[in-house]
Design a protein around this motif. Structure first.
Motif, PDB file in Angstrom:
ATOM      1  N   MET A   1    -104.739 -40.362  18.404  1.00  0.00           N
ATOM      2  CA  MET A   1    -104.431 -41.462  19.368  1.00  0.00           C
ATOM      3  C   MET A   1    -104.995 -42.305  18.492  1.00  0.00           C
ATOM      4  SD  MET A   1    -105.312 -42.892  23.039  1.00  0.00           S
ATOM      5  CE  MET A   1    -103.716 -41.965  23.459  1.00  0.00           C
ATOM      6  N   PHE A   2    -104.970 -43.441  18.009  1.00  0.00           N
ATOM      7  CA  PHE A   2    -105.633 -44.184  17.514  1.00  0.00           C
ATOM      8  C   PHE A   2    -105.346 -44.428  15.947  1.00  0.00           C
ATOM      9  CE2 PHE A   2    -108.210 -44.107  20.777  1.00  0.00           C
ATOM     10  CZ  PHE A   2    -107.975 -45.132  21.371  1.00  0.00           C
ATOM     11  N   GLU A   3    -104.822 -43.007  15.930  1.00  0.00           N
ATOM     12  CA  GLU A   3    -104.085 -43.247  13.601  1.00  0.00           C
ATOM     13  C   GLU A   3    -103.707 -44.191  13.038  1.00  0.00           C
ATOM     14  OE1 GLU A   3    -102.903 -40.423  16.354  1.00  0.00           O
ATOM     15  OE2 GLU A   3    -104.393 -38.952  15.601  1.00  0.00           O
ATOM     16  N   SER A   4    -102.911 -44.574  13.946  1.00  0.00           N
ATOM     17  CA  SER A   4    -102.294 -46.042  13.057  1.00  0.00           C
ATOM     18  C   SER A   4    -102.711 -47.500  13.294  1.00  0.00           C
ATOM     19  CB  SER A   4    -100.856 -46.269  13.389  1.00  0.00           C
ATOM     20  OG  SER A   4    -101.140 -47.064  15.113  1.00  0.00           O
ATOM     21  N   LEU A   5    -103.689 -47.451  13.707  1.00  0.00           N
ATOM     22  CA  LEU A   5    -104.732 -48.526  14.420  1.00  0.00           C
ATOM     23  C   LEU A   5    -105.889 -47.826  13.441  1.00  0.00           C
ATOM     24  CD1 LEU A   5    -105.675 -50.509  15.829  1.00  0.00           C
ATOM     25  CD2 LEU A   5    -107.243 -49.360  17.136  1.00  0.00           C
ATOM     26  N   SER A   6    -106.634 -47.692  13.138  1.00  0.00           N
ATOM     27  CA  SER A   6    -106.866 -47.450  12.574  1.00  0.00           C
ATOM     28  C   SER A   6    -107.005 -47.179  11.166  1.00  0.00           C
ATOM     29  CB  SER A   6    -107.709 -45.367  12.268  1.00  0.00           C
ATOM     30  OG  SER A   6    -108.871 -44.997  13.391  1.00  0.00           O
ATOM     31  N   GLN A   7    -105.283 -47.030  10.802  1.00  0.00           N
ATOM     32  CA  GLN A   7    -105.345 -47.314   8.722  1.00  0.00           C
ATOM     33  C   GLN A   7    -104.625 -49.278   8.977  1.00  0.00           C
ATOM     34  OE1 GLN A   7    -103.945 -44.631   7.107  1.00  0.00           O
ATOM     35  NE2 GLN A   7    -104.333 -46.453   6.226  1.00  0.00           N
ATOM     36  N   ARG A   8    -104.404 -49.285   9.728  1.00  0.00           N
ATOM     37  CA  ARG A   8    -104.167 -51.040   9.642  1.00  0.00           C
ATOM     38  C   ARG A   8    -105.050 -51.700   9.660  1.00  0.00           C
ATOM     39  NH1 ARG A   8     -99.733 -54.205  12.105  1.00  0.00           N
ATOM     40  NH2 ARG A   8    -100.651 -55.296  10.654  1.00  0.00           N
ATOM     41  N   LEU A   9    -106.263 -51.335  10.690  1.00  0.00           N
ATOM     42  CA  LEU A   9    -107.490 -51.608  10.874  1.00  0.00           C
ATOM     43  C   LEU A   9    -108.373 -51.747   9.274  1.00  0.00           C
ATOM     44  CD1 LEU A   9    -108.919 -51.381  14.101  1.00  0.00           C
ATOM     45  CD2 LEU A   9    -108.356 -53.605  13.082  1.00  0.00           C
ATOM     46  N   GLN A  10    -108.531 -50.410   8.480  1.00  0.00           N
ATOM     47  CA  GLN A  10    -109.086 -50.039   7.236  1.00  0.00           C
ATOM     48  C   GLN A  10    -108.148 -50.801   6.429  1.00  0.00           C
ATOM     49  OE1 GLN A  10    -108.973 -45.744   6.775  1.00  0.00           O
ATOM     50  NE2 GLN A  10    -109.927 -45.259   8.372  1.00  0.00           N
ATOM     51  N   ASN A  11    -106.988 -50.742   6.358  1.00  0.00           N
ATOM     52  CA  ASN A  11    -106.507 -52.164   5.694  1.00  0.00           C
ATOM     53  C   ASN A  11    -106.763 -53.732   5.147  1.00  0.00           C
ATOM     54  OD1 ASN A  11    -104.654 -49.734   4.455  1.00  0.00           O
ATOM     55  ND2 ASN A  11    -102.443 -50.515   5.498  1.00  0.00           N
ATOM     56  N   ALA A  12    -107.019 -53.479   6.686  1.00  0.00           N
ATOM     57  CA  ALA A  12    -107.173 -55.239   6.761  1.00  0.00           C
ATOM     58  C   ALA A  12    -108.500 -55.479   5.990  1.00  0.00           C
ATOM     59  CB  ALA A  12    -107.010 -55.466   8.606  1.00  0.00           C
ATOM     60  N   LEU A  13    -109.675 -53.988   6.416  1.00  0.00           N
ATOM     61  CA  LEU A  13    -110.466 -54.806   6.341  1.00  0.00           C
ATOM     62  C   LEU A  13    -111.393 -53.975   4.785  1.00  0.00           C
ATOM     63  CD1 LEU A  13    -112.536 -53.650   9.414  1.00  0.00           C
ATOM     64  CD2 LEU A  13    -112.109 -56.317   8.989  1.00  0.00           C
ATOM     65  N   GLY A  14    -110.402 -53.224   4.406  1.00  0.00           N
ATOM     66  CA  GLY A  14    -110.930 -52.739   2.991  1.00  0.00           C
ATOM     67  C   GLY A  14    -110.454 -54.339   1.940  1.00  0.00           C
ATOM     68  N   ALA A  15    -108.861 -55.211   2.334  1.00  0.00           N
ATOM     69  CA  ALA A  15    -108.686 -56.488   1.504  1.00  0.00           C
ATOM     70  C   ALA A  15    -109.778 -57.281   1.419  1.00  0.00           C
ATOM     71  CB  ALA A  15    -107.558 -57.057   1.752  1.00  0.00           C
ATOM     72  N   LEU A  16    -110.977 -57.093   1.957  1.00  0.00           N
ATOM     73  CA  LEU A  16    -112.112 -58.199   1.465  1.00  0.00           C
ATOM     74  C   LEU A  16    -112.911 -56.851   0.598  1.00  0.00           C
ATOM     75  CD1 LEU A  16    -112.949 -59.193   5.132  1.00  0.00           C
ATOM     76  CD2 LEU A  16    -112.035 -59.896   3.724  1.00  0.00           C
ATOM     77  N   ARG A  17    -112.413 -55.672   0.183  1.00  0.00           N
ATOM     78  CA  ARG A  17    -113.682 -55.081  -0.606  1.00  0.00           C
ATOM     79  C   ARG A  17    -113.392 -56.040  -1.323  1.00  0.00           C
ATOM     80  NH1 ARG A  17    -112.678 -49.761   0.620  1.00  0.00           N
ATOM     81  NH2 ARG A  17    -112.706 -49.924   2.760  1.00  0.00           N
ATOM     82  N   GLY A  18    -114.612 -55.657  -2.763  1.00  0.00           N
ATOM     83  CA  GLY A  18    -114.367 -56.105  -3.895  1.00  0.00           C
ATOM     84  C   GLY A  18    -115.160 -57.683  -3.725  1.00  0.00           C
ATOM     85  N   LYS A  19    -114.750 -57.952  -2.757  1.00  0.00           N
ATOM     86  CA  LYS A  19    -114.969 -59.691  -3.244  1.00  0.00           C
ATOM     87  C   LYS A  19    -116.355 -59.979  -3.621  1.00  0.00           C
ATOM     88  CE  LYS A  19    -111.234 -61.608  -1.394  1.00  0.00           C
ATOM     89  NZ  LYS A  19    -109.258 -62.037  -1.107  1.00  0.00           N
ATOM     90  N   GLY A  20    -116.830 -60.909  -4.195  1.00  0.00           N
ATOM     91  CA  GLY A  20    -118.393 -61.154  -4.213  1.00  0.00           C
ATOM     92  C   GLY A  20    -118.867 -61.821  -3.105  1.00  0.00           C
ATOM     93  N   ARG A  21    -117.856 -63.298  -2.899  1.00  0.00           N
ATOM     94  CA  ARG A  21    -118.183 -64.245  -1.810  1.00  0.00           C
ATOM     95  C   ARG A  21    -116.802 -64.097  -0.932  1.00  0.00           C
ATOM     96  NH1 ARG A  21    -122.081 -67.882  -1.708  1.00  0.00           N
ATOM     97  NH2 ARG A  21    -121.516 -69.423  -0.288  1.00  0.00           N
ATOM     98  N   LEU A  22    -117.202 -64.103   0.402  1.00  0.00           N
ATOM     99  CA  LEU A  22    -115.440 -64.754   1.152  1.00  0.00           C
ATOM    100  C   LEU A  22    -115.685 -66.031   1.510  1.00  0.00           C
ATOM    101  CD1 LEU A  22    -116.292 -61.313   4.295  1.00  0.00           C
ATOM    102  CD2 LEU A  22    -114.417 -61.682   1.672  1.00  0.00           C
ATOM    103  N   THR A  23    -114.244 -66.445   1.183  1.00  0.00           N
ATOM    104  CA  THR A  23    -114.143 -68.074   1.991  1.00  0.00           C
ATOM    105  C   THR A  23    -113.691 -67.649   3.856  1.00  0.00           C
ATOM    106  OG1 THR A  23    -111.885 -67.779   1.524  1.00  0.00           O
ATOM    107  CG2 THR A  23    -113.317 -68.692  -0.131  1.00  0.00           C
ATOM    108  N   GLU A  24    -113.176 -69.042   4.490  1.00  0.00           N
ATOM    109  CA  GLU A  24    -113.047 -69.430   5.381  1.00  0.00           C
ATOM    110  C   GLU A  24    -112.317 -68.362   5.428  1.00  0.00           C
ATOM    111  OE1 GLU A  24    -114.369 -69.867   8.159  1.00  0.00           O
ATOM    112  OE2 GLU A  24    -116.139 -71.416   7.429  1.00  0.00           O
ATOM    113  N   ALA A  25    -111.323 -68.443   4.572  1.00  0.00           N
ATOM    114  CA  ALA A  25    -109.807 -68.387   4.338  1.00  0.00           C
ATOM    115  C   ALA A  25    -109.411 -67.163   4.146  1.00  0.00           C
ATOM    116  CB  ALA A  25    -108.545 -69.382   2.509  1.00  0.00           C
ATOM    117  N   ASP A  26    -110.142 -66.444   3.573  1.00  0.00           N
ATOM    118  CA  ASP A  26    -110.553 -64.357   3.364  1.00  0.00           C
ATOM    119  C   ASP A  26    -110.054 -64.135   4.730  1.00  0.00           C
ATOM    120  OD1 ASP A  26    -110.565 -64.593   0.712  1.00  0.00           O
ATOM    121  OD2 ASP A  26    -112.561 -64.836   0.892  1.00  0.00           O
TER     122      ASP A  26
END
Ligand code: GDP
Length: 295
Positions: A1-26
């Motif tokens: 249970m939750f495997e695909s949810l985990s995967q999708r959440l990791q992808n969504a949040l992983g996209a923010l990694r490495g950004k020095g600052r976040l904008t409201e749009a990010d």
């Protein structure tokens, strides 16, 4: 249970990694992905919408936008909100200290895992030094009492069956039986039908009045999706249970309905069952499950 949810959440949040600052749009983009991931996992849409509003508000706060590791802060917000969705704190059984015996009554639809949950809960309490007695009050499913007795024998926990016909009599007699045999907590297995009906609800209500249980726990099959929430609602209106046992959390359903139970019923999830073995019932620790989901 939750495997695909985990995967999708990791992808969504992983996209923010490495950004020095976040904008409201990010943040808006990441939250959109998180929202979609939750909806796709079958989390109730009202629960998702509340989650999204709260999480976006917190992520847009200055300390996230301006922090040194904004991505980590967003992950923390999502983790906190998931933990809250699951009830925040770990909730245990509340058994009155000066009452003998304590009574815990389990209710739920047939097939939800109620009878096995009775045995598992008895086993858990026994491992904590209690002396449980199981009361077989599900007299409609022919094999239920036999099943309970078999489980009781395996776990060395006595089972009271009475005349096998009258649930109210079996339940009240089981209390006297517990007292005379020095048992300090009675776990009552009640009727489960395939669908909710008035006769079933009336019987639950009568049992509740007669037994004055310390706890009424509703067993909900985590595999049945959004239907689980409707069933829980109907039970909450009629019997007003105290907490939930989520069964079959080891299954391969998307799991979102289970995540919605707390917010839609207002009742805490007290235990989760992760398999068929007697030791597969454990208290729910919302923070640990949230962390597991986030991976
Ligand atoms: P009841 O009709 O609600 O009393 O349901 P039972 O206790 O008889 O359970 C129905 C079926 O679900 C049985 O085959 C159980 O072994 C199985 N079951 C119950 N809990 C779990 C669980 O947490 N995981 C799995 N995989 N199976 C379970």
């Amino acid at each position: 249970m939750f495997e695909s949810l985990s995967q999708r959440l990791q992808n969504a949040l992983g996209a923010l990694r490495g950004k020095g600052r976040l904008t409201e749009a990010d943040i808006a983009q990441a939250m959109r992905e998180v929202r979609l991931a939750l909806l796709e996992a079958d989390v109730n849409f009202k629960v998702v919408s509340r989650f999204s509003i709260r999480a976006t508000e917190r992520c847009s706060a200055a300390e996230v936008l301006n922090s040194l590791t904004p991505a980590q802060n967003v992950v923390k917000v999502v983790l906190d909100e998931l933990t809250d969705m699951l009830g925040g704190q770990t909730q245990t059984l509340e058994l009155a200290q000066n009452k003998h015996p304590n009574v815990v009554m389990l209710v739920g639809l047939q097939g939800s895992g109620k009878t096995t949950a009775c045995a598992k809960l008895a086993y858990l309490l026994k491992s904590q030094g209690k002396r449980p007695l199981l009361a077989a009050c599900d007299v409609y499913r022919p094999a239920a009492a036999d099943q309970l007795e078999t489980l009781g024998r395996e776990l060395d926990i006595p089972v009271y069956r009475g005349d096998g016909h009258n649930p109210l009599a079996i339940a009240t007699e089981s209390l006297a039986h517990a007292t005379s045999t020095m048992r300090d907590v009675v776990i009552v297995d009640t009727a489960g039908r395939l669908h909710i009906d008035d006769a079933m609800m009336d019987e639950m209500y009568q049992l509740k009045v007669a037994l004055e249980p310390d706890e009424i726990l509703m067993v909900i099959d985590a595999m049945i999706g959004q239907d689980a929430l409707n069933v829980a609602h109907a039970f909450a209106e009629k019997v007003d249970f105290d907490g939930v046992i989520l069964s079959k959390m080891d299954g391969d359903a998307r799991g979102g309905a289970a995540l919605s139970v707390r917010e839609t019923t207002g009742k805490p999830i007290k235990f989760i069952s992760m398999g068929e073995k007697p030791d597969s019932l454990e208290p729910l620790h919302p923070d640990r499950l949230a962390r597991r989901i986030l991976g």
